[in-house]
Design a protein around this motif. Structure first.
Motif, PDB file in Angstrom:
ATOM      1  N   ALA A  12      62.256 -34.154  14.996  1.00  0.00           N
ATOM      2  CA  ALA A  12      62.602 -35.914  15.048  1.00  0.00           C
ATOM      3  C   ALA A  12      62.687 -36.050  17.357  1.00  0.00           C
ATOM      4  CB  ALA A  12      63.529 -36.903  14.259  1.00  0.00           C
ATOM      5  N   ALA A  13      62.553 -35.995  17.685  1.00  0.00           N
ATOM      6  CA  ALA A  13      62.353 -35.267  19.027  1.00  0.00           C
ATOM      7  C   ALA A  13      61.306 -36.280  19.531  1.00  0.00           C
ATOM      8  CB  ALA A  13      62.459 -33.937  20.048  1.00  0.00           C
TER       9      ALA A  13
ATOM     10  N   LEU B 182      55.997 -31.292  24.214  1.00  0.00           N
ATOM     11  CA  LEU B 182      57.988 -30.986  23.486  1.00  0.00           C
ATOM     12  C   LEU B 182      57.026 -30.180  22.349  1.00  0.00           C
ATOM     13  CD1 LEU B 182      60.829 -31.135  24.564  1.00  0.00           C
ATOM     14  CD2 LEU B 182      60.275 -33.265  23.109  1.00  0.00           C
ATOM     15  N   LYS B 183      56.851 -31.270  21.328  1.00  0.00           N
ATOM     16  CA  LYS B 183      57.036 -31.024  19.337  1.00  0.00           C
ATOM     17  C   LYS B 183      56.632 -29.187  19.981  1.00  0.00           C
ATOM     18  CE  LYS B 183      56.841 -34.943  17.773  1.00  0.00           C
ATOM     19  NZ  LYS B 183      57.705 -35.692  18.175  1.00  0.00           N
TER      20      LYS B 183
ATOM     21  N   SER C  20      55.203 -40.717  14.776  1.00  0.00           N
ATOM     22  CA  SER C  20      54.648 -41.817  14.135  1.00  0.00           C
ATOM     23  C   SER C  20      52.658 -41.476  14.671  1.00  0.00           C
ATOM     24  CB  SER C  20      55.582 -42.665  14.989  1.00  0.00           C
ATOM     25  OG  SER C  20      56.794 -43.088  14.101  1.00  0.00           O
TER      26      SER C  20
ATOM     27  N   GLY D  90      67.950 -38.437  18.524  1.00  0.00           N
ATOM     28  CA  GLY D  90      68.489 -40.100  18.947  1.00  0.00           C
ATOM     29  C   GLY D  90      68.155 -40.333  17.827  1.00  0.00           C
ATOM     30  N   VAL D  91      67.374 -42.149  18.093  1.00  0.00           N
ATOM     31  CA  VAL D  91      67.705 -43.759  16.979  1.00  0.00           C
ATOM     32  C   VAL D  91      67.271 -42.811  15.833  1.00  0.00           C
ATOM     33  CG1 VAL D  91      66.039 -45.467  16.313  1.00  0.00           C
ATOM     34  CG2 VAL D  91      67.150 -44.513  18.878  1.00  0.00           C
ATOM     35  N   MET D  92      66.187 -41.444  15.585  1.00  0.00           N
ATOM     36  CA  MET D  92      65.600 -41.222  14.142  1.00  0.00           C
ATOM     37  C   MET D  92      66.194 -39.971  14.133  1.00  0.00           C
ATOM     38  SD  MET D  92      63.743 -44.010  13.199  1.00  0.00           S
ATOM     39  CE  MET D  92      62.859 -43.116  11.978  1.00  0.00           C
TER      40      MET D  92
ATOM     41  N   ASP E  17      70.326 -31.451  19.584  1.00  0.00           N
ATOM     42  CA  ASP E  17      69.148 -31.563  20.437  1.00  0.00           C
ATOM     43  C   ASP E  17      70.339 -31.419  21.410  1.00  0.00           C
ATOM     44  OD1 ASP E  17      68.441 -35.042  20.021  1.00  0.00           O
ATOM     45  OD2 ASP E  17      69.160 -33.653  22.403  1.00  0.00           O
ATOM     46  N   PRO E  18      70.009 -31.622  22.992  1.00  0.00           N
ATOM     47  CA  PRO E  18      70.174 -30.663  24.075  1.00  0.00           C
ATOM     48  C   PRO E  18      71.080 -31.636  24.590  1.00  0.00           C
ATOM     49  CG  PRO E  18      67.688 -31.127  24.648  1.00  0.00           C
ATOM     50  CD  PRO E  18      68.561 -31.433  23.187  1.00  0.00           C
TER      51      PRO E  18
ATOM     52  N   GLU F 211      58.601 -38.232  21.272  1.00  0.00           N
ATOM     53  CA  GLU F 211      56.705 -38.197  20.967  1.00  0.00           C
ATOM     54  C   GLU F 211      56.107 -37.950  22.009  1.00  0.00           C
ATOM     55  OE1 GLU F 211      55.558 -38.683  17.687  1.00  0.00           O
ATOM     56  OE2 GLU F 211      54.697 -39.988  18.117  1.00  0.00           O
TER      57      GLU F 211
ATOM     58  N   HIS G 193      57.852 -39.316   7.374  1.00  0.00           N
ATOM     59  CA  HIS G 193      57.906 -40.125   8.487  1.00  0.00           C
ATOM     60  C   HIS G 193      58.490 -41.321   7.597  1.00  0.00           C
ATOM     61  CE1 HIS G 193      56.328 -43.470  10.670  1.00  0.00           C
ATOM     62  NE2 HIS G 193      56.622 -43.472  11.191  1.00  0.00           N
ATOM     63  N   PHE G 194      59.852 -41.697   8.183  1.00  0.00           N
ATOM     64  CA  PHE G 194      60.724 -42.565   8.012  1.00  0.00           C
ATOM     65  C   PHE G 194      60.681 -44.007   8.796  1.00  0.00           C
ATOM     66  CE2 PHE G 194      63.188 -39.007   6.569  1.00  0.00           C
ATOM     67  CZ  PHE G 194      64.482 -38.824   5.723  1.00  0.00           C
TER      68      PHE G 194
ATOM     69  N   ILE H 204      65.959 -31.585  14.234  1.00  0.00           N
ATOM     70  CA  ILE H 204      66.030 -31.384  15.637  1.00  0.00           C
ATOM     71  C   ILE H 204      65.708 -32.619  16.504  1.00  0.00           C
ATOM     72  CG2 ILE H 204      64.395 -30.003  17.868  1.00  0.00           C
ATOM     73  CD1 ILE H 204      63.869 -28.108  15.331  1.00  0.00           C
TER      74      ILE H 204
ATOM     75  N   ASN I 267      62.662 -46.943  10.481  1.00  0.00           N
ATOM     76  CA  ASN I 267      63.642 -47.668  11.675  1.00  0.00           C
ATOM     77  C   ASN I 267      63.996 -49.365  10.819  1.00  0.00           C
ATOM     78  OD1 ASN I 267      65.731 -47.895  13.163  1.00  0.00           O
ATOM     79  ND2 ASN I 267      63.935 -48.008  15.029  1.00  0.00           N
TER      80      ASN I 267
ATOM     81  N   ASN J 283      58.451 -35.813  12.293  1.00  0.00           N
ATOM     82  CA  ASN J 283      58.892 -37.923  11.968  1.00  0.00           C
ATOM     83  C   ASN J 283      57.998 -38.489  12.947  1.00  0.00           C
ATOM     84  OD1 ASN J 283      59.969 -39.555  10.987  1.00  0.00           O
ATOM     85  ND2 ASN J 283      61.158 -40.277  12.740  1.00  0.00           N
TER      86      ASN J 283
HETATM   87  P1  NAD Z   1      64.553 -40.813  20.692  1.00  0.00           P
HETATM   88  O1  NAD Z   1      64.301 -40.898  22.113  1.00  0.00           O
HETATM   89  O2  NAD Z   1      65.146 -42.011  20.387  1.00  0.00           O
HETATM   90  O3  NAD Z   1      65.017 -39.442  20.934  1.00  0.00           O
HETATM   91  C1  NAD Z   1      64.018 -38.581  20.904  1.00  0.00           C
HETATM   92  C2  NAD Z   1      65.742 -37.427  20.923  1.00  0.00           C
HETATM   93  O4  NAD Z   1      65.028 -36.248  21.363  1.00  0.00           O
HETATM   94  C3  NAD Z   1      66.714 -37.599  22.094  1.00  0.00           C
HETATM   95  O5  NAD Z   1      67.922 -37.640  22.078  1.00  0.00           O
HETATM   96  C4  NAD Z   1      66.724 -35.960  23.093  1.00  0.00           C
HETATM   97  O6  NAD Z   1      67.687 -35.771  23.629  1.00  0.00           O
HETATM   98  C5  NAD Z   1      65.751 -35.521  22.298  1.00  0.00           C
HETATM   99  N1  NAD Z   1      64.748 -33.986  22.886  1.00  0.00           N
HETATM  100  C6  NAD Z   1      64.346 -33.947  23.868  1.00  0.00           C
HETATM  101  N2  NAD Z   1      63.983 -32.655  24.178  1.00  0.00           N
HETATM  102  C7  NAD Z   1      64.507 -31.611  22.876  1.00  0.00           C
HETATM  103  C8  NAD Z   1      64.663 -31.015  22.469  1.00  0.00           C
HETATM  104  N3  NAD Z   1      63.737 -29.725  23.507  1.00  0.00           N
HETATM  105  N4  NAD Z   1      64.832 -30.443  21.264  1.00  0.00           N
HETATM  106  C9  NAD Z   1      66.282 -30.966  20.521  1.00  0.00           C
HETATM  107  N5  NAD Z   1      65.694 -32.669  20.740  1.00  0.00           N
HETATM  108  C10 NAD Z   1      65.182 -32.613  21.838  1.00  0.00           C
HETATM  109  O7  NAD Z   1      63.457 -41.579  20.344  1.00  0.00           O
HETATM  110  P2  NAD Z   1      63.413 -41.625  18.721  1.00  0.00           P
HETATM  111  O8  NAD Z   1      62.985 -43.007  18.044  1.00  0.00           O
HETATM  112  O9  NAD Z   1      64.614 -41.049  17.594  1.00  0.00           O
HETATM  113  O10 NAD Z   1      61.430 -41.214  17.796  1.00  0.00           O
HETATM  114  C11 NAD Z   1      61.932 -39.561  17.041  1.00  0.00           C
HETATM  115  C12 NAD Z   1      60.407 -39.692  16.935  1.00  0.00           C
HETATM  116  O11 NAD Z   1      61.162 -40.038  15.549  1.00  0.00           O
HETATM  117  C13 NAD Z   1      59.840 -39.760  17.589  1.00  0.00           C
HETATM  118  O12 NAD Z   1      58.422 -38.260  17.296  1.00  0.00           O
HETATM  119  C14 NAD Z   1      58.643 -40.569  17.239  1.00  0.00           C
HETATM  120  O13 NAD Z   1      57.344 -40.992  17.099  1.00  0.00           O
HETATM  121  C15 NAD Z   1      59.371 -40.845  15.837  1.00  0.00           C
HETATM  122  N6  NAD Z   1      59.824 -42.511  14.658  1.00  0.00           N
HETATM  123  C16 NAD Z   1      59.948 -43.247  15.470  1.00  0.00           C
HETATM  124  C17 NAD Z   1      60.730 -44.779  15.031  1.00  0.00           C
HETATM  125  C18 NAD Z   1      61.281 -45.395  15.418  1.00  0.00           C
HETATM  126  O14 NAD Z   1      61.438 -46.593  15.021  1.00  0.00           O
HETATM  127  N7  NAD Z   1      62.301 -44.875  16.479  1.00  0.00           N
HETATM  128  C19 NAD Z   1      60.003 -44.868  13.694  1.00  0.00           C
HETATM  129  C20 NAD Z   1      59.662 -43.208  13.028  1.00  0.00           C
HETATM  130  C21 NAD Z   1      59.087 -42.312  13.383  1.00  0.00           C
END
Ligand code: NAD
Length: 681
Positions: free
Chosen positions: A392-393, A399-400, A422, A319-321, A340-341, A395, A443-444, A316, A446, A420
């Motif tokens: 992984a939506a 929302l979570k 952080s 995004g990046v992760m 993802d929406p 932070e 917890h992956f 779920i 990046n 996932n």
């Molecule tokens: P991101 O902003 O790149 O992506 C988040 C995604 O969540 C977006 O695509 C968004 O459209 C989607 N989203 C929003 N509402 C949603 C919903 N109701 N249902 C499904 N998807 C929804 O964020 P990210 O960097 O990928 O981080 C995601 C998670 O991973 C966070 O909890 C963050 O703490 C954790 N994390 C991030 C990193 C990093 O380096 N970016 C590393 C490890 C962990």
């Protein structure tokens, strides 16, 4: 086919109707085939027997009875136990003689390789007259000795260059990378590649037809001229110096020097190789890299309690992760539904999956199959079917909560739930679940495809089975699971926080960014703290700093906020601490004052050490080994030091206690009273 064991424990001998002797290795009491002392000792007797009865055989085939391994190398436990260099050199020379006897047999000898063939296994194969390899997935051929601080010692540095020429051969030795069967064929390391079902037939063909062995080209002969060796050696060293320093990783330099000094045509090349390995074995780098090898083994053993394999993961957040985790899992063979929406995010994840599959899987049908395994799922239909649901939506706790309420309603009763996150606490996320014990942190880091470590986070309520399944899943997708407790920043980000904090402190004090980052690299980190912050994203750093450190890191937050407000988020916006051109930071020329570098380097070390000890004190992980594994595989701490706590334990105890006391602004006695400090010494 007659089978003879003649009392051998590890080898079985079969003589077929064509008078071919099949030597099949299946090392007793080991999961993998290794060339232990016992295995080599038996092989000596077998080879002596073959030499005494040459008329009885038309050829010999080395094969493995232990799939999916041919021979994974020498026994690393035995290497680590070496404490007399002379004994080691004697053993190496003896094995070299054995392999030379095999090479000198007047009947054809074939290595029929299916599965992992590394180190000593490759060296044995190089001593055979022909090498055949299957195109099965586990087949991999390489000389990874530099990864444990030595270079090949059973004739590998000599025969690899004789066979491949110095340019290819030296690259093969210095990189330590495994080649798949097709790559091995392309460089000339194996003679033929075939499916497993054809392997035996091909070996018989080679023995009966004795195809001509390709002669070394004149170019390779010219490269053996001493004057050319000197020139080329200087080039190899120059190229190597960009990647590693001789003081930190002496082994690849030694391999180059040996070749420059004697080349590979003279017999004495073998003696030089053996003595060189003897010297390398006693270096701190080798001892530390052996420690890293065993730490990796320790992590691989986590989650062994189950052999359950996940088949379907629902992710779920794309995004990046989430997008990158989905791509990685699809390439690793799992069915992935991705929710993802944002359709844009889903589309981007599909194209990243294609790119990753192209890079990793190479063949068209495999790439297509990986892309087909990923199913964009905006409505979350996969929720009801998945073995594992990973959130992984964004932070954001609210929302979570919304997401996990939905997961709770729709998931299979036996599915594992994971987040996932952080910086949020599992116990807070789990508060909306009817069975909070089913939630675990996975917890992956990046970028997902490059970071080998994944933290498996135990929340206050997470049950043991959930942890076991989560760890087994991490292993299933070829990552290393690190078990950690639910504490802010877990282990790796907590320790990296110390590195960043010191980098930001130096920046605030007016130090130049190039000098700050150069000091980080002097410590052996792959990047300095500011270039790393740019890579991670300054918005992410700011967020993490606010979540994890609060007002404690006010000055760092002020710098970060100023940059974020200007839209300077680091590499992704082409501007952060550095400006970027073609994806690379533009660095101003800075004069590096070595005294300053030493001071900064020490501060970076203390910043990380301080946090590492706190994590141990607070039982985020339960051993020095796990801290060191986390910091090496998750934060990029230099492997040649064997881990931050191991490195600290080699220092002067009194001095270090005093430095830490000053750093923490407490008394030396208070430092010495901590449980982590006592564990360290
Ligand atoms: P991101 O902003 O790149 O992506 C988040 C995604 O969540 C977006 O695509 C968004 O459209 C989607 N989203 C929003 N509402 C949603 C919903 N109701 N249902 C499904 N998807 C929804 O964020 P990210 O960097 O990928 O981080 C995601 C998670 O991973 C966070 O909890 C963050 O703490 C954790 N994390 C991030 C990193 C990093 O380096 N970016 C590393 C490890 C962990």
């Amino acid at each position: 086919m007659k089978a003879k064991t003649k009392g051998y424990k590890n080898w079985s001998l079969h003589e077929d109707e064509n008078k071919i002797l099949w030597l099949a290795l299946n090392v007793v009491n080991e999961e993998i085939n290794v060339l232990s002392f016992a295995v080599l000792h038996e092989l000596e007797t077998i080879v002596a027997d073959i030499k005494a009865n040459l008329n009885s055989y038309s050829g010999v085939v080395f094969i493995s009875d232990k799939t999916p391994h041919f021979i994974a190398g020498a026994d690393v436990k035995e290497i680590a136990a070496v404490n007399d260099v002379n004994d080691a050199v004697t053993h190496i020379r003896k094995t070299q003689t054995l392999f030379s006897q095999i090479e000198a047999l007047p009947i054809p000898v074939v290595a029929a390789i299916n599965g992992i063939c590394l180190g000593g296994g490759t060296e044995l194969a190089l001593a055979c007259h022909y090498r055949l390899a299957t195109d099965e997935k586990p087949t991999q051929i390489g000389l990874p000795e530099v990864k444990i601080g030595i270079h090949p010692g059973f004739g590998g540095t000599v025969r690899a260059i004789r066979l491949l020429g110095v340019v290819q051969g030296m690259g093969f030795i210095l990189e330590g990378r495994g080649l798949d069967a097709q790559q091995a064929k392309k460089v000339g390391l194996v003679d033929d590649v075939m499916p497993l079902r054809e392997l035996r037939r091909a070996a018989i063909y080679y023995i009966q037809h004795k195809p001509k062995v390709k002669k070394s080209s004149w170019v390779n002969e010219v490269m053996e001229i001493p004057f050319i060796r000197n020139l080329l050696g200087a080039l190899f060293r120059k190229k190597l110096a960009i990647k590693v320093k001789i003081a930190q990783y002496p082994a690849p330099y030694a391999a180059i020097d040996n070749w420059v000094n004697v080349g590979v045509r003279a017999e004495k090349a073998f003696a030089i190789e053996a003595e060189s390995v003897g010297r390398l074995l006693s270096t701190p780098t080798c001892r530390n890299l052996l420690r890293v090898f065993f730490l990796q083994g320790k992590l691989k053993a986590v989650g062994k309690e189950t052999d359950f394999k996940m088949r379907h993961i629902h992710i779920i957040g794309a995004g990046v992760m989430g997008g990158d985790i989905a791509a990685w899992c699809a390439v690793q063979g799992l069915r992935v539904t991705l929710q993802d929406p944002s359709l844009k995010a889903l589309a981007s994840a599909v194209s990243r999956t294609y790119e990753l599959a192209k890079k990793r899987l190479k063949r068209k049908h495999l790439i297509q199959a990986a892309v087909d395994r990923l199913c964009p799922d905006p409505n979350g239909d996969g929720l009801a079917h998945a073995d594992l649901i990973l959130e992984a939506a964004v932070e954001n706790l609210a929302l979570k909560h919304e997401i996990f309420k939905q997961v709770d309603r729709r998931a299979r009763p036996d599915a594992v739930f994971a987040t996932n996150t952080s910086s949020l606490r599992l116990v807070d996320i789990a508060s909306v679940l009817t069975q909070p014990q089913r939630l675990v942190g996975i917890h992956f880091f990046n970028p997902v495809a490059y970071m080998p470590l994944v933290e498996v986070v135990k929340g206050k309520q997470t049950d043991k089975t959930t942890i076991t399944y989560a760890s087994a899943f991490v292993k299933q997708i070829q990552k290393l699971p690190l078990p950690v407790e639910d504490a802010p920043g877990f282990l790796v980000n907590q320790i990296l926080g110390g590195y960043f904090a010191e980098g930001f402190k130096a920046f605030t004090a007016g130090e130049r960014i190039e000098v700050i980052d150069a000091a980080g690299r002097c410590l052996g980190m792959p990047m300095g703290p500011l270039e790393l912050a740019d890579q991670v994203g300054l918005d992410v750093c700011l967020d993490a700093s606010e979540h994890l450190m609060g007002s404690e890191a006010k000055s760092a937050q002020t710098i970060l906020r100023a940059k974020v407000d200007k839209g300077e988020l680091g590499r992704k916006t082409q501007k952060g601490f550095y400006s970027y051109a073609k994806g690379k930071p533009v660095r101003a020329k800075a004069t590096l004052d070595s005294e300053k570098l030493v001071v900064l380097e020490r501060q970076f070390f203390l910043g990380m050490l301080n946090r590492a000890l706190l994590c141990l004190d607070e039982a985020v992980v339960n051993s020095i080994d796990l801290v060191d594994a986390g910091v090496i595989f998750g934060a990029g701490f230099p492997p040649f030091q064997g881990g931050i706590l191991h490195y600290a334990s080699t220092m002067d105890k009194q001095n270090l206690a005093q430095e830490l006391a000053e750093y923490r602004n407490i008394s030396i006695q208070a430092v010495e009273a901590t449980s982590a400090w006592k564990l360290l010494w």
